[in-house]
Design a protein around this motif. Structure first.
Motif, PDB file in Angstrom:
ATOM      1  N   GLU A 313       5.439  -1.705 -27.270  1.00 28.53           N
ATOM      2  CA  GLU A 313       5.197  -0.301 -27.587  1.00 28.53           C
ATOM      3  C   GLU A 313       6.456   0.301 -28.214  1.00 28.53           C
ATOM      4  N   VAL A 314       6.367   0.692 -29.492  1.00 28.34           N
ATOM      5  CA  VAL A 314       7.462   1.375 -30.187  1.00 28.34           C
ATOM      6  C   VAL A 314       6.961   2.756 -30.603  1.00 28.34           C
ATOM      7  N   PRO A 315       7.560   3.853 -30.125  1.00 27.44           N
ATOM      8  CA  PRO A 315       7.100   5.205 -30.507  1.00 27.44           C
ATOM      9  C   PRO A 315       7.208   5.399 -32.025  1.00 27.44           C
ATOM     10  N   ALA A 316       6.099   5.696 -32.643  1.00 25.86           N
ATOM     11  CA  ALA A 316       6.084   5.897 -34.099  1.00 25.86           C
ATOM     12  C   ALA A 316       6.617   7.286 -34.439  1.00 25.86           C
ATOM     13  N   GLN A 317       7.447   7.366 -35.469  1.00 25.74           N
ATOM     14  CA  GLN A 317       7.994   8.630 -35.942  1.00 25.74           C
ATOM     15  C   GLN A 317       7.312   9.018 -37.250  1.00 25.74           C
ATOM     16  N   PRO A 318       6.970  10.299 -37.424  1.00 23.85           N
ATOM     17  CA  PRO A 318       6.292  10.734 -38.653  1.00 23.85           C
ATOM     18  C   PRO A 318       7.131  10.430 -39.885  1.00 23.85           C
ATOM     19  N   GLY A 319       6.471   9.971 -40.915  1.00 27.05           N
ATOM     20  CA  GLY A 319       7.143   9.692 -42.170  1.00 27.05           C
ATOM     21  C   GLY A 319       7.743   8.313 -42.285  1.00 27.05           C
ATOM     22  N   PHE A 320       7.659   7.529 -41.224  1.00 28.91           N
ATOM     23  CA  PHE A 320       8.244   6.193 -41.244  1.00 28.91           C
ATOM     24  C   PHE A 320       7.168   5.147 -41.481  1.00 28.91           C
ATOM     25  N   ALA A 321       7.586   4.084 -42.139  1.00 27.52           N
ATOM     26  CA  ALA A 321       6.734   2.909 -42.317  1.00 27.52           C
ATOM     27  C   ALA A 321       7.297   1.793 -41.445  1.00 27.52           C
ATOM     28  N   TYR A 322       6.384   1.028 -40.835  1.00 32.57           N
ATOM     29  CA  TYR A 322       6.787  -0.034 -39.900  1.00 32.57           C
ATOM     30  C   TYR A 322       6.286  -1.361 -40.439  1.00 32.57           C
ATOM     31  N   LEU A 323       7.175  -2.354 -40.424  1.00 36.22           N
ATOM     32  CA  LEU A 323       6.829  -3.671 -40.960  1.00 36.22           C
ATOM     33  C   LEU A 323       7.475  -4.750 -40.110  1.00 36.22           C
TER      34      LEU A 323
END
Length: 446
Positions: A313-323
């Motif tokens: 579980e990684v808290p997603a931040q607005p405006g970020f892309a995750y890869l």
């Protein structure tokens, strides 16, 4: 008056009768009722002339005749002189007008020098005539003018922009003096009201022609001045704020009056733009700066049991892309096979990565001690269960009489925490991940 009668053959007389020719001058004074015309000398002193030389005299006697005459005083009231009303010609029409004085006058004198009863005029001007009626003169004057083909013109005004929103009533006015008014709206009045944007024209006619004019009326439609919404910048960046062009004036809340400015600090930037017609519209944009990305951790390298899964579980931040390094594009995921897992989070300004290794092993073996010596010598002080992987275990402990003395979900190898009686105890251990249950006994000694 002058009297010069010519004696003619009286009624009932025979041709050849001898007559006397008489003449003379008589001046009337007015009021006479009759005049006697004849020979007023005796026969001996009368010289007779034979009227017809071929006929012998019939008699040596002379005769006289009596006639009456009425003498009337002549005054200006007995005459009337009128050569017509003043006339106006359009300047695009030729002037060809006959001016005529009435008959019955003894003589005429015109301002042009003519002495006839009528004259022909072809130019504008003032014309007069003096007419001699024998005892004086009468005069009359006529004015012949020209006027421009178009009377003093009018304009509906310059093309107009209505700043107010919603319904409006703009008066469109012309001038008086025209014969007809025709608007493209169908109105025929001198003035109308424009109540909607569009093109309005009018044609006004009079004796010498017509005049037309057109006006275009627009209604100002305010819109956004900026083509972009609120903007987020990276640290150290700036942006050129360039609102829509075509306005006469610009005024920013910061005091600048140029069309565009450069924003290098966070805040709300507002500009008011005004057209040449005085219509204004305002717009604003908020500039903020992207904070550095908060770091995250996937955790320590992990060992899992065969067929075991793990959710990261990684808290997603607005405006970020995750890869992830294996192509997965989401912040959180479930791990179900061994490997090195690396996650990169990035936006336009920042990028951050972390990785962990996941290993798998056989977890069927488990070590459960059967003796606990809680004497605080750091040796067998707690009931410590060893597993190949760090996983959740649930523990229940009973005394020798079957009474539950301890129960813990997700046991952390920390029983007993307080002094307990020495003796034999029984445990019931369950492994939810492997769906297994272990049970047995243990001895507690001081």
């Amino acid at each position: 008056m002058q009297v010069s009668p010519q004696i003619t053959n009286p009624p009932g007389r025979i041709l050849g009768t001898t007559y006397t020719k008489i003449s003379g001058l008589y001046t009337a004074t007015g009021g006479e009722k009759y005049i006697t015309i004849g020979n007023f000398v005796d026969d001996l002193n009368t010289v007779a002339h034979q009227r017809n030389p071929t006929s012998p005299p019939a008699s040596s006697f002379c005769y006289y005749l009596i006639d009456d005459v009425s003498v009337i005083p002549v005054t200006a009231a007995n005459y009337s002189l009128n050569i017509g009303p003043d006339t106006v010609y359009c300047d695009n029409q030729p002037i060809n007008q006959t001016l005529t004085a009435p008959n019955g006058f003894a003589a005429y004198e015109w301002s042009t020098g003519a002495t006839t009863a009528s004259i022909q005029v072809t130019q504008p001007g003032t014309y007069w005539v003096n007419a001699d009626f024998g005892c004086g003169f009468l005069s009359d004057t006529i004015r012949i003018d020209t006027k421009p083909s178009f009377i003093e013109g009018f304009e509906l005004g310059n093309d107009t922009v209505i700043c107010a929103q919603g319904p409006f009533r703009l008066p469109l006015r012309t001038k008086r003096g025209f014969t007809t008014y025709t608007w493209n709206t169908g109105d025929t009045t001198q003035n109308i009201f424009a109540t909607a944007p569009g093109t309005y024209w009018i044609t006004a006619t009079y004796d010498c022609g017509s005049i037309s004019d057109t006006i275009v009326i627009e209604q100002f439609q305010p819109g956004r001045l900026f083509s972009f919404t609120d903007t987020v910048l990276c640290e150290g960046e700036s942006v050129n704020l360039n609102p829509a062009s075509g306005f006469a004036r610009y005024h920013w809340t910061s005091g600048e009056t140029s069309q565009s400015i450069t924003a290098s600090q966070a805040g709300k930037y507002k500009v008011t733009a005004t057209t040449a017609a005085g219509c204004s519209v305002s717009d604003s944009v908020t500039i903020s700066f992207k904070a550095p990305v908060m770091s995250f951790s996937l955790g320590k390298d992990t060992v899992l049991c065969e067929n075991q899964t793990m959710k990261i579980e990684v808290p997603a931040q607005p405006g970020f892309a995750y890869l992830w390094n294996d192509g997965v594009k989401m912040a959180s995921r479930t791990i179900n096979k061994p490997g090195i897992y690396k996650l990169t989070a990035s936006d336009r300004c920042n990028s951050f990565s972390d990785e962990m290794e996941v290993k798998y092993r056989d977890c069927n073996t488990i070590f459960v001690p059967n003796i606990v010596t809680p004497n605080h010598d750091n040796h067998n002080d707690f009931f410590e269960i060893a597993t190949p992987t760090n996983r959740k275990l649930n523990l229940k402990i009973y005394n020798r009489w079957g009474v539950l003395v301890y129960e813990k979900q997700d046991y952390r190898n920390n029983w007993p925490k307080e002094n307990i009686s020495s003796g034999t105890y029984y445990y019931l251990l369950s492994d939810p991940e492997l769906n297994k249950t272990y049970k047995g006994w243990l001895e507690v000694t001081q």
